[in-house]
Design a protein around this motif. Structure first.
Motif, mmCIF file in Angstrom:
data_model
loop_
_atom_site.group_PDB
_atom_site.id
_atom_site.type_symbol
_atom_site.label_atom_id
_atom_site.label_comp_id
_atom_site.label_asym_id
_atom_site.label_seq_id
_atom_site.Cartn_x
_atom_site.Cartn_y
_atom_site.Cartn_z
ATOM 1 N N GLY A 262 0.838 -1.228 0.045
ATOM 2 C CA GLY A 262 0.022 0.000 0.228
ATOM 3 C C GLY A 262 0.837 1.209 0.096
ATOM 4 O O GLY A 262 2.058 1.019 -0.483
ATOM 5 N N ASN A 263 0.190 2.503 0.421
ATOM 6 C CA ASN A 263 1.002 3.588 0.150
ATOM 7 C C ASN A 263 1.846 3.906 1.570
ATOM 8 O O ASN A 263 1.884 3.230 2.475
ATOM 9 C CB ASN A 263 0.067 4.902 -0.061
ATOM 10 N N LEU A 264 2.930 4.805 1.675
ATOM 11 C CA LEU A 264 3.938 4.932 2.310
ATOM 12 C C LEU A 264 3.298 5.679 3.692
ATOM 13 O O LEU A 264 4.295 5.582 4.823
ATOM 14 C CB LEU A 264 5.008 5.750 1.746
ATOM 15 N N ASP A 265 2.401 6.065 3.601
ATOM 16 C CA ASP A 265 1.678 6.711 4.873
ATOM 17 C C ASP A 265 0.728 5.913 5.574
ATOM 18 O O ASP A 265 0.738 5.851 6.886
ATOM 19 C CB ASP A 265 0.667 8.073 4.486
ATOM 20 N N GLU A 266 -0.051 5.041 5.050
ATOM 21 C CA GLU A 266 -0.788 4.201 5.614
ATOM 22 C C GLU A 266 -0.506 2.706 5.101
ATOM 23 O O GLU A 266 -1.553 2.229 4.514
ATOM 24 C CB GLU A 266 -2.033 4.446 5.869
ATOM 25 N N PRO A 267 0.614 2.027 5.089
ATOM 26 C CA PRO A 267 0.729 0.716 4.314
ATOM 27 C C PRO A 267 0.144 -0.273 5.431
ATOM 28 O O PRO A 267 -0.120 -0.125 6.461
ATOM 29 C CB PRO A 267 2.348 0.562 4.436
ATOM 30 N N GLU A 268 0.093 -1.281 4.648
ATOM 31 C CA GLU A 268 -0.283 -2.651 5.634
ATOM 32 C C GLU A 268 1.059 -3.663 5.782
ATOM 33 O O GLU A 268 1.634 -3.248 4.749
ATOM 34 C CB GLU A 268 -1.622 -3.349 4.746
ATOM 35 N N VAL A 269 0.717 -4.302 6.593
ATOM 36 C CA VAL A 269 2.098 -5.087 6.921
ATOM 37 C C VAL A 269 1.637 -6.522 6.981
ATOM 38 O O VAL A 269 0.531 -6.833 7.485
ATOM 39 C CB VAL A 269 2.768 -4.652 8.271
ATOM 40 N N ALA A 270 2.426 -7.514 6.539
ATOM 41 C CA ALA A 270 2.223 -8.744 6.529
ATOM 42 C C ALA A 270 3.473 -9.495 7.116
ATOM 43 O O ALA A 270 4.640 -9.303 6.814
ATOM 44 C CB ALA A 270 1.935 -9.271 5.171
ATOM 45 N N HIS A 271 3.296 -10.399 7.963
ATOM 46 C CA HIS A 271 4.398 -11.186 8.421
ATOM 47 C C HIS A 271 4.541 -12.556 7.921
ATOM 48 O O HIS A 271 3.440 -13.223 7.423
ATOM 49 C CB HIS A 271 4.268 -11.282 10.212
ATOM 50 N N GLN A 272 5.659 -13.176 7.772
ATOM 51 C CA GLN A 272 5.734 -14.566 7.290
ATOM 52 C C GLN A 272 7.147 -15.155 7.971
ATOM 53 O O GLN A 272 8.060 -14.770 7.591
ATOM 54 C CB GLN A 272 5.944 -14.608 5.876
ATOM 55 N N PRO A 273 6.783 -16.304 8.828
ATOM 56 C CA PRO A 273 7.865 -16.852 9.136
ATOM 57 C C PRO A 273 8.456 -17.790 8.266
ATOM 58 O O PRO A 273 7.944 -18.538 7.525
ATOM 59 C CB PRO A 273 7.202 -17.784 10.370
ATOM 60 N N VAL A 274 9.744 -17.692 8.214
ATOM 61 C CA VAL A 274 10.444 -18.665 6.981
ATOM 62 C C VAL A 274 11.696 -19.406 7.585
ATOM 63 O O VAL A 274 12.354 -18.622 8.394
ATOM 64 C CB VAL A 274 11.068 -17.478 5.797
ATOM 65 N N THR A 275 11.670 -20.632 7.324
ATOM 66 C CA THR A 275 12.677 -21.298 7.824
ATOM 67 C C THR A 275 12.865 -22.504 6.663
ATOM 68 O O THR A 275 12.160 -22.239 5.657
ATOM 69 C CB THR A 275 12.458 -21.922 9.176
ATOM 70 N N CYS A 276 13.844 -23.254 6.673
ATOM 71 C CA CYS A 276 14.053 -24.360 5.879
ATOM 72 C C CYS A 276 12.731 -24.973 5.374
ATOM 73 O O CYS A 276 12.043 -25.514 6.318
ATOM 74 C CB CYS A 276 14.881 -25.182 6.007
ATOM 75 N N GLN A 277 12.489 -24.801 4.160
ATOM 76 C CA GLN A 277 11.107 -25.679 3.781
ATOM 77 C C GLN A 277 11.174 -27.011 3.437
ATOM 78 O O GLN A 277 10.206 -27.512 3.053
ATOM 79 C CB GLN A 277 10.724 -24.993 2.244
#
Lengths: 216, 1029, 489
Positions: free
Chosen positions: B834-849
């Protein structure tokens, strides 16, 4: 020809050199093949122990079972070395004054452990589990040799990776009834192969040669 | 102490399995001596192997010189860090033949300890007014890993990074090792003698000149002692001070109800949650149960399920804000007005808030009316099953209003309950200020500081250290010889909570014990031991003190039996107290509303606890210092966080140094741009810039307490910044914040999901996939697999630290992190959209797949990374020669390389934190997540010994066990009833980069958001990455 | 006057200028070795050796402290070491191409340059081999990549391109060395026979393997040489094809592409010729060998460079087209990122040096201007180094943006790289000091006198005589016995 820089005989040099090189190379290979292998470097390791303890006497002549001292081998990954207490169980009565037992009594008195020297050493990255091997019918003797006849314990097997793999790929020759694991005099039946096949079926014993079996 | 002379005094511990009585307590000497015995190469199989070594003292001197020196960055620095990173050099790699290895057996076999078989004991970790029940894994009396205690309401079997990392804190070699007098080494005996004479003085005048300054606590024993002090010394003072606490919340509720009450939130019961500047998923107290509840209300099994909705209004971009369905940017100091506006809107929509008349003044405001209207209506629709929470930063008046709102919405008795506060000493800023004034006036003769570090973290305007120097006799009990120790006359080393006896009461009233896992390594005293000594002059062991308290608690039935039960469970069953019916006092609320503070003017400065080092008490903990902050992904620093627009306005960029002026005080520190933070506001993490934290924490970051005054503890206005034309190196664990429109995190709104339930797996189209190699058959035996639910994951990072603790992962230091060499096996990727003033954030745990067609395996020249028949992608460290080809060819870049020998020169004491079941890696080898193969092997062997298959749930990976959201599932894919199989059968299940035909064993459940239809924004970028193919 | 007729008969200008007699050839080339060592040589040698010390120092520290002293990280697991490795291997190619392939194609002009081109090959491959050796994390167990029997009962992983590399480059080195040595035998003999000091006599004599230039020796010699040329020829193509698989067999966008093998080979020859050019120009200047390495030779090499340069340029174009045509977003991004990402400059340096610079060789003026071709040859080598740099840099941005990183070399990277040049030039300078940098015997082959027709016209003798025979004849004609001919006949 006068201008020749080299005397006649040098003509024979090339073949000689060739032969020499061959000898050196083969010799080198042979040398490392023999002296480089754990069979040479590790087998026969017999360190001097702080207490002159004879397995031959205790386990052999007196016929103590291995598990009298190494009592957790069937429960624990590590074969525990007995606490001083175990020695004192008998030696408060038996030979209480013996010179040889001085370090034991000292340990018992001071509370400082006896610094036994490890004979069978595996590298830190190799995880060997005693319990699971014993419960799968691999006898002590398969790895430790006939301890009952050793005054001083020594390493009899290379404990090398290929040696482990040999058994993991074909354990049959080493399998025995779980009741017999500590029995050094156990005689394999005529039909060992037959027995092994059946034994493995019953106890679902299929060792594998995956890296993960030993390395974590 | 008694256990010095007899090796195994039966202090009556009980362990989890079976609950037998009695276990060995190892003495400090034993342990430390054993430690000193260790050579880098050999690792002990049984702790006592290490015993029998000379000169413990000398060892300590050698290993940890007094006042451990700070060192320059670079190699030396790194070496020291590695020392804190906790791990040992790996034998075979050193490769020399036949190092003579000693076996040192027990002299007398302790009962029920089987060498080589770990045991688990229950205990409790206190933190401020909270207490978290834990289980500690112990190898031959050596604690190595902490898990949550399922029986405890505040941890519920999960944990957080602070709990996990406290394991390293126990073995911190920089901990204080002796009583000091005026910084000179002294001993307990002389201290005892000294105090006893003073005590007589104090007894005469009822302790007029005596003051005890403690940290906030909720503990029956400490409460008993505090009461005793007040009784025996009527003129003495006992004050608790915490730089950051829930003081305002308690005050607010007391204001509204007239009683001292403890709020107990049940987020699981809330369908609609409105957070007013409350980061309840991360930095607020009780975040574990909060995440548990929040996740429970959000978990989906199919498109038919419903999920809760979270509205967040906040200034700083918090973890909670990052998972919100709707987030409103409101400067922290505007929140009260905003809350009032919400209340007014609720009233307008017919909700009757007691004392709400006073709200009329707030009806017209500058906030987004539509947003408020929707939020209000949504709350009302969920009447009874909704919840409004406000953060610890907000003033008491606001909390009073919030209590009223919750009651008006029928949340009371359901999603929020109140419990009468018991056994608690709350942080008391005014009381503290008063104490400091009296100290300044020279009225305090003796000051006893039980923990805490006021010189460092007291409000700057109080000038605590000046006051302290006017106290003629001051005692400081602390883990480290810290800033306060420097100024105090006497210092007594504090025993780590894993070394000491104690007890605690959880927010819901559940009673639990703190039992030592090990005798104090450096001979410290627990706070109850010192408190008891201070007021009685008798040196009694904590064990006796705590039992004395519990004799009154466990009245019914035989004490010993009940006591054993408590030790075994860690908690006293049924001690949770019922809620009290809180009555909100209208006029009080009205008054509160009237007194709601106005927003500050000018550039605003906001203080918050660091998600890593909390208020600074964990500053010397390498694991926490190197844990990336959830939103900024920064390690080892606390720059001033600034919004994009404000940064542009002052033409600042990441790493630019500024001079920050705040009412007469100034501080030089760098800035870091956080998109989505409220404009015209700077956010400062507390807890950095320590000068006497220890070798790891010294000089890391900037001491923001210097700007913090008792007038404005959390938000201050009128700040000025001048850009200095210098920059400062900030080590971020993630350089690039955009997903570049790639379908990595696949997300949709609940509505979209219901429309197209299979959107996630179908998001990427690719030609039929065919492998070059013939693919092995995975239909037989165990097939291990993992699934991570991105809908419930909040990105807190507990998994990452748990992994570090379980797998002996070294820390590498700021320099190395900035070089892109951090070692975390599990990382949390954070993307802005989204835009720089009101962006959304998503988290993703990443480890060996754990790809079934692993690209890394094919390219390794020496076959050091292989696949086993259970589908695990193995990394055999001792075969690795370090070409790094595998890492290059890993599409997820989850492999980690030992560029240096990060474990070199590590004091042996730290090696005690090592997990003996995991190989410690040497320089030059690759490493990565193993799906906790040591736990898998253990489970398989146990199953084999008892002649059965491994049950589902028998193997839990460290990350899974720590995760408070329960977002991670792991198990056997061949077992049709396994949980992980069920999860993977859900329609949200997708494999990242599946188009590469790597066939990962780790798959994700697509992220579902639940925005309110009327507030749906078009999200260009996220829409883009939601439909990309 | 015989010479004129010679010229008439050949369209080609004479390969060797100045109409030297056989004796002169030997004299001109051998004097470089036998004469007093030039000041410049000592100067250059000093420089080279100090650079070599730099290498030894930096590698020593590397082994002591760990790979971390380099700028590597995750995601960029490979850096300068691999760039230099590929680059040096590439340099080597020209030598083999010139000596083997051109030989089989009977390109007689090669004779003037093949000797030091081959030497360059060998030294370049030595430098190349250094890098894979030192870039591993645990150098002390690097022998595990070799299929040796061991107590672990472990084989290496034959699927790994790194393993193929080891075999490919190893073979290449061995063959090149043999090929070079066999070519040297007659010249060793010459030097032996001209040597005044006994030590030299013996030293050269040992390597001459008792060569006396008899017809049978010549027969065997020619055959051996031919066979070795035959063996080396496929290697020219195979080595760099296999090196390219290090990248091509991976799954990384920008690496995973089938065009790599041919494009690497072309690039290798390209850079190889450039290096030959650089060295050639310097040598012919310093040692006044303009008659042997003539403008004609240089121009031919320039044409080769123009050709291979175009090939490389074509490959660059194709890469972009394929990326776009594949419709694979990751591929597209990878290439867009090369040209316009944070490391755009390295990409455009590469394009400028490898594609634009050689275009000048369309014009004879450029092809025949020493200055220009010298500059061009250096630029091309820079460009080819950057080609590999660009490829490795692709690692900074692959699939997961969260894992994107940076790569900045450290001082140790630079020192190791400069050091490898030190190694190269040390060896090369030793070579030109102690060995004939132009194949004496072979040159004689391409002299007019060596052509059976140029004297005995009309006598229909079509088969070429061994140079030796001709030389004898020449010796008789000129009357005085020519010491130079002693061994070589």
């Amino acid at each position: 020809m006068a201008r020749q820089a080299f005397p006649e005989w040098t003509n024979n040099l090339p073949p000689i050199l060739l032969a020499a090189v061959a000898v050196v190379v083969l010799g080198g290979v042979g040398f490392f093949w023999y002296y480089g292998s754990p069979k040479y470097t590790d087998v026969g390791y017999r360190p001097v122990q702080p207490v002159d303890f004879s397995h031959k006497l205790h386990a052999g002549d007196l016929g103590l079972d291995c598990r009298y001292c190494h009592n957790f081998i069937e429960k624990s990954p590590v074969a525990n070395v007995p606490p001083t207490q175990t020695c004192m169980n008998c030696h408060t009565l038996v030979l209480p004054q013996s010179e040889k037992l001085l370090p034991v009594r000292e340990s018992w008195g001071t509370g400082n452990p006896i610094p036994w020297v490890n004979v069978h050493m595996l590298p830190q990255y190799a995880y060997f589990n005693h319990a699971v091997h014993l419960n799968s019918g691999i006898g002590c003797i398969s790895c430790h040799g006939n301890v009952r006849q050793m005054d001083k314990v020594q390493q009899v097997q290379p404990l090398s990776m290929s040696w482990c793999l040999d058994c993991h790929r074909n354990p049959n020759p080493n399998l025995r009834p779980v009741s017999e694991i500590t029995n050094m005099e156990y005689q394999a039946p005529e039909n060992q192969e037959e027995f092994a096949r059946q034994f493995r079926e019953e106890n679902d014993i299929n060792p594998n040669d995956e890296c993960s079996t030993c390395h974590r | 102490m008694s256990s010095l002379d007899n090796k195994h005094n039966h202090d009556g511990h009980a362990e989890v399995e079976g609950g037998e009585v009695a276990r060995v307590e190892l003495t400090a000497e034993e342990l430390a001596e054993q430690a000193s015995k260790l050579s880098g190469k050999t690792y002990w199989r049984s702790l006592n192997q290490l015993a029998n070594t000379p000169e413990y003292r000398e060892f300590l001197e050698r290993e940890f010189p007094e006042g451990a020196s700070e060192m320059k960055d670079g190699l030396t620095r790194r070496t020291f860090l590695s020392l804190m990173g906790a791990s040992i050099a790996m034998a075979g790699l050193a490769g020399c033949r036949k190092p003579v290895e000693k076996i040192l057996p027990y002299v007398t076999a302790p009962e029920n300890i089987i060498p080589g078989v770990p045991k688990y004991y229950a205990s409790t970790m206190p933190l401020g007014n909270s207490a978290y029940g834990i289980l500690v894994e112990s190898h031959e009396g050596r604690p190595t890993k902490i898990e949550g205690n399922k029986l405890h309401s505040s941890s519920q079997g999960a944990s957080n990074s602070w709990i996990q990392a406290s394991m390293l804190g126990l073995y911190d070699p920089d901990r204080s090792q002796s009583v000091t007098n005026g910084l000179a080494r002294s001993d307990w005996e002389s201290f005892v003698a000294g105090w006893r004479t003073r005590l007589e003085e104090h007894k005469k005048d009822g302790g007029a000149g005596l003051a005890v300054l403690s940290e906030a606590f909720t503990s029956p024993t400490m409460a008993r002692l505090a009461a005793k002090l007040r009784k025996d010394f009527p003129n003495a003072t006992w004050v608790a001070y915490e730089p950051v606490s829930d003081e305002n919340i308690y005050a607010g509720i007391e204001l509204a109800t007239g009683e001292k009450l403890q709020p107990v939130y049940d987020y699981g019961k809330a369908e609609v949650i409105l957070s007013l500047d409350s980061d309840f998923l991360s930095t607020e107290s009780e975040q574990i149960s909060a995440v548990r509840g929040y996740a429970a209300g959000r978990r989906l099994e199919s498109e038919k399920d419903s999920m809760n909705r979270l509205y967040v209004a906040e200034g700083a971009y918090s973890l909670t804000g990052s998972v919100a369905d709707h987030r409103m940017r409101v400067r922290t100091s505007e929140i009260p007005a905003f809350a009032a506006a919400v209340a007014a809107e609720l009233q307008a929509q017919g909700v009757n808030i007691v004392g709400g008349a006073a709200l009329s003044g707030f009806a017209n405001h500058g906030f987004d009316k539509n947003w408020l209207r929707v939020v209000a209506s949504d709350l009302i629709n969920a009447r009874g099953n909704c919840l409004v929470v406000a953060g610890y930063r907000q003033p008491a008046a606001l909390h009073a209003l919030v209590a009223a709102i919750n009651q008006a919405l029928g949340a009371n008795g359901n999603s929020v309950n109140y419990r009468r506060l018991a056994d608690a000493e709350l942080s008391n800023r005014d009381g503290f200020a008063a104490l400091v004034r009296r100290m300044d006036a020279g009225e305090i003769k003796s000051l006893v500081m039980l923990g805490g570090n006021p010189v460092y973290n007291a409000p700057a305007d109080l000038n605590f250290s000046r006051a302290l120097n006017k106290v003629e006799y001051s005692i400081h009990l602390s883990l480290h010889q810290d800033e306060t120790t420097r100024e105090a006359e006497w210092h007594v080393p504090m025993a780590h909570y894993l070394e000491s006896w104690g007890d605690a009461r959880a927010v819901d009233g559940t009673l639990s014990v703190i039992q030592p896992m090990i005798e104090p390594l450096f001979g410290g005293k627990s706070n109850c031991e010192l408190a008891h000594f201070i007021m009685t002059g008798e040196d009694v062991r904590g064990y006796e003190i705590v039992r004395e308290t519990w004799r009154n608690i466990l009245r019914s039935g035989g004490f010993e039996v009940a006591w054993q039960r408590v030790l075994h469970d860690g908690v006293l069953n049924g001690s949770a107290e019922g809620p009290v019916a809180a009555t909100i006092n209208g006029s009080a609320v009205g008054g509160a509303i009237g007194s709601l503070p106005k927003a500050v003017q000018g550039l605003e400065v906001v203080f918050q606890v660091s998600p890593s080092v909390y208020d600074g008490r964990f500053a010397n903990n390498g694991w926490l210092q190197e844990t990336p902050s959830p939103i900024t992904k920064l390690t080892w620093d606390n720059p001033a966080l600034i919004s994009f627009a404000t940064a542009r306005e002052h033409n600042l960029e990441n790493g630019d140094l500024i001079q920050l002026e705040l009412n007469g005080r100034s501080l030089e520190l760098p800035v870091w741009v956080v998109p989505g933070q409220a404009d015209n506001m700077l956010v400062l993490d507390l807890g950095y810039g320590r000068t006497h934290a220890g070798r790891v924490g010294n000089g890391v970051g900037f001491d923001t307490y210097r700007l913090r005054t008792s007038g404005a503890m959390f938000a201050a206005g009128g700040a000025g910044i001048t850009k200095l034309n210098r920059t400062y190196l900030l080590a971020s664990a993630q350089d690039h914040g955009s997903m570049e429109g790639r379908p990595l995190i696949r997300e949709a709104t609940l509505a979209e999901y219901r429309e197209d339930p299979n959107f996630a797996p179908e998001m990427v189209e690719h030609p039929p996939l065919k492998s070059l190699w013939d693919e092995p058959d995975y239909s037989e035996g165990y097939q291990w697999g993992m699934a991570i639910d991105l809908t419930t994951c909040v990105g807190c990072g507990a998994c990452s630290v748990a992994c570090q603790s379980e797998n002996n992962i070294p820390i590498v230091g700021k320099q190395q992190v900035s070089n892109g060499r951090e070692m975390h096996w599990m990382r949390i990727d954070r993307y802005f959209a989204g835009n720089l003033d009101e962006p959304e954030v998503a988290h993703q745990p990443v480890t060996c797949q754990h790809c079934e067609n692993a690209p890394c395996e094919q390219v390794c020249p020496v076959a050091a990374t292989m696949h086993d028949r259970e589908g695990l992608n193995l990394m055999v460290y001792n075969r690795c020669i370090g070409t790094r080809y595998c890492s290059n060819n890993c599409p997820y870049k989850v492999r980690r390389f030992n560029f240096f020998n990060y474990t070199k020169d590590m004091p042996e004491i730290i090696q005690m934190a090592m997990n003996p079941d995991v190989t410690v890696r040497f320089r030059g080898v690759m490493e990565k997540c193993t799906f906790c193969i040591q736990r898998i092997s253990e489970a398989k062997i146990n199953a084999k010994l008892s002649d059965r298959r491994v049950q589902d749930g028998e193997v839990t990976t460290a990350c899974q066990q720590a995760c408070p959201a329960g977002a991670i599932t792991f198990g056997d894919l061949n077992d049709p009833n396994s949980k992980v199989r069920k999860v993977k059968e859900q329609n949200r299940n997708y494999a990242m980069l599946s188009e590469l035909n790597v066939q990962p064993r780790l798959t994700y459940l697509a992220r579902i958001r639940n925005p309110h239809p009327e507030l749906m924004r078009i999200r260009p970028e996220s829409a883009d990455h939601a439909t990309h193919g | 006057m015989s010479a004129e007729q010679h010229v008439e008969r050949h369209v080609e200008p004479p390969l060797i200028k100045g109409k030297p007699r056989f004796a002169d050839v030997t004299e001109h080339i051998a004097r470089v070795i036998e004469g007093k060592t030039a000041k410049t040589w000592f100067l250059l040698f000093g420089l080279a050796v100090s650079a070599l010390m730099l290498l030894i120092g930096s590698v020593g520290y590397l082994v002591w402290e760990g790979i971390g002293i380099w700028g590597l990280n995750i995601p960029v697991g490979w850096g300068f070491a691999i760039v230099n490795f590929v680059w040096w291997v590439g340099i080597g190619h020209a030598g083999t191409l010139i000596s083997a392939i051109l030989y089989l194609f009977r390109q007689r002009w090669r004779t003037s340059i093949n000797r030091f081109a081959e030497a360059m090959t060998i030294f370049a491959v030595i430098c190349a081999l250094l890098f894979p050796g030192i870039h591993v994390g645990r150098i002390w167990v690097i022998y595990w990549v070799m299929p040796l029997p061991n107590q672990m009962a472990m084989w290496p992983n034959f699927r790994s391109p790194l393993l193929w590399d080891m075999f490919a480059v190893g073979t290449y080195f061995t063959c090149s060395l043999l090929f070079w040595y066999v070519g040297l035998i007659p010249d060793f003999a010459t030097l032996r026979d001209r040597a005044k000091k006994r030590v030299k006599k013996i030293a050269y004599g040992i390597f001459a393997l008792g060569w006396h230039g008899g017809n049978r020796q010549w027969k065997h010699y020619e055959l051996a040489y031919l066979i070795l040329a035959g063996i080396s020829t496929p290697l020219v193509l195979s080595v760099h094809s296999i090196v390219s698989t290090d990248f091509a067999t991976s799954i990384l966008p920008g690496w995973h592409t089938t065009i790599f093998p041919p494009y690497f080979v072309a690039g290798a020859i390209f850079s190889g010729f450039a290096m030959v050019m650089t060295l050639g120009i310097i040598c012919r200047k310093i040692f006044k060998l303009e008659n042997y390495i003539t403008m004609n030779h240089l121009e031919k090499m320039n044409k080769v460079m123009l050709l291979t340069g175009m090939m490389v340029g074509y490959a660059y174009g194709t890469e972009f087209f394929t990326a776009w045509y594949s419709g694979n977003p990751y591929e597209m991004f990878a290439f867009a990122n090369r040209a316009f990402g944070p490391y755009w400059w390295s990409y455009w340096i590469m394009i400028a040096c490898n594609v634009l610079v050689p275009q000048a060789f369309w014009f004879k003026k450029a092809r025949t201007s020493i200055t220009w071709m010298f500059i061009a040859s250096i630029l091309i080598n820079v460009g080819m180094w950057f080609e590999r740099y660009v490829i490795v840099i692709t690692l900074t941005r692959d699939y997961l943006p969260s894992a994107w990183g940076w790569y900045w070399p450290t001082v140790w990277d630079w020192m190791t790289m400069i050091g490898s040049f030190g190694l190269f030039f040390t060896l090369f300078l030793l070579f030109i000091r102690w060995l004939p940098m132009i194949a004496i015997a072979e040159i004689k082959n391409v002299l007019p006198q060596a052509n059976p027709h140029h004297k005995h016209k009309g006598e229909g003798k079509d088969h070429a005589h061994p140079a030796g025979a001709e030389a004898k004849h020449q010796a008789d004609v000129t009357g005085k016995p020519n010491p130079a001919m002693g061994g070589t006949g």
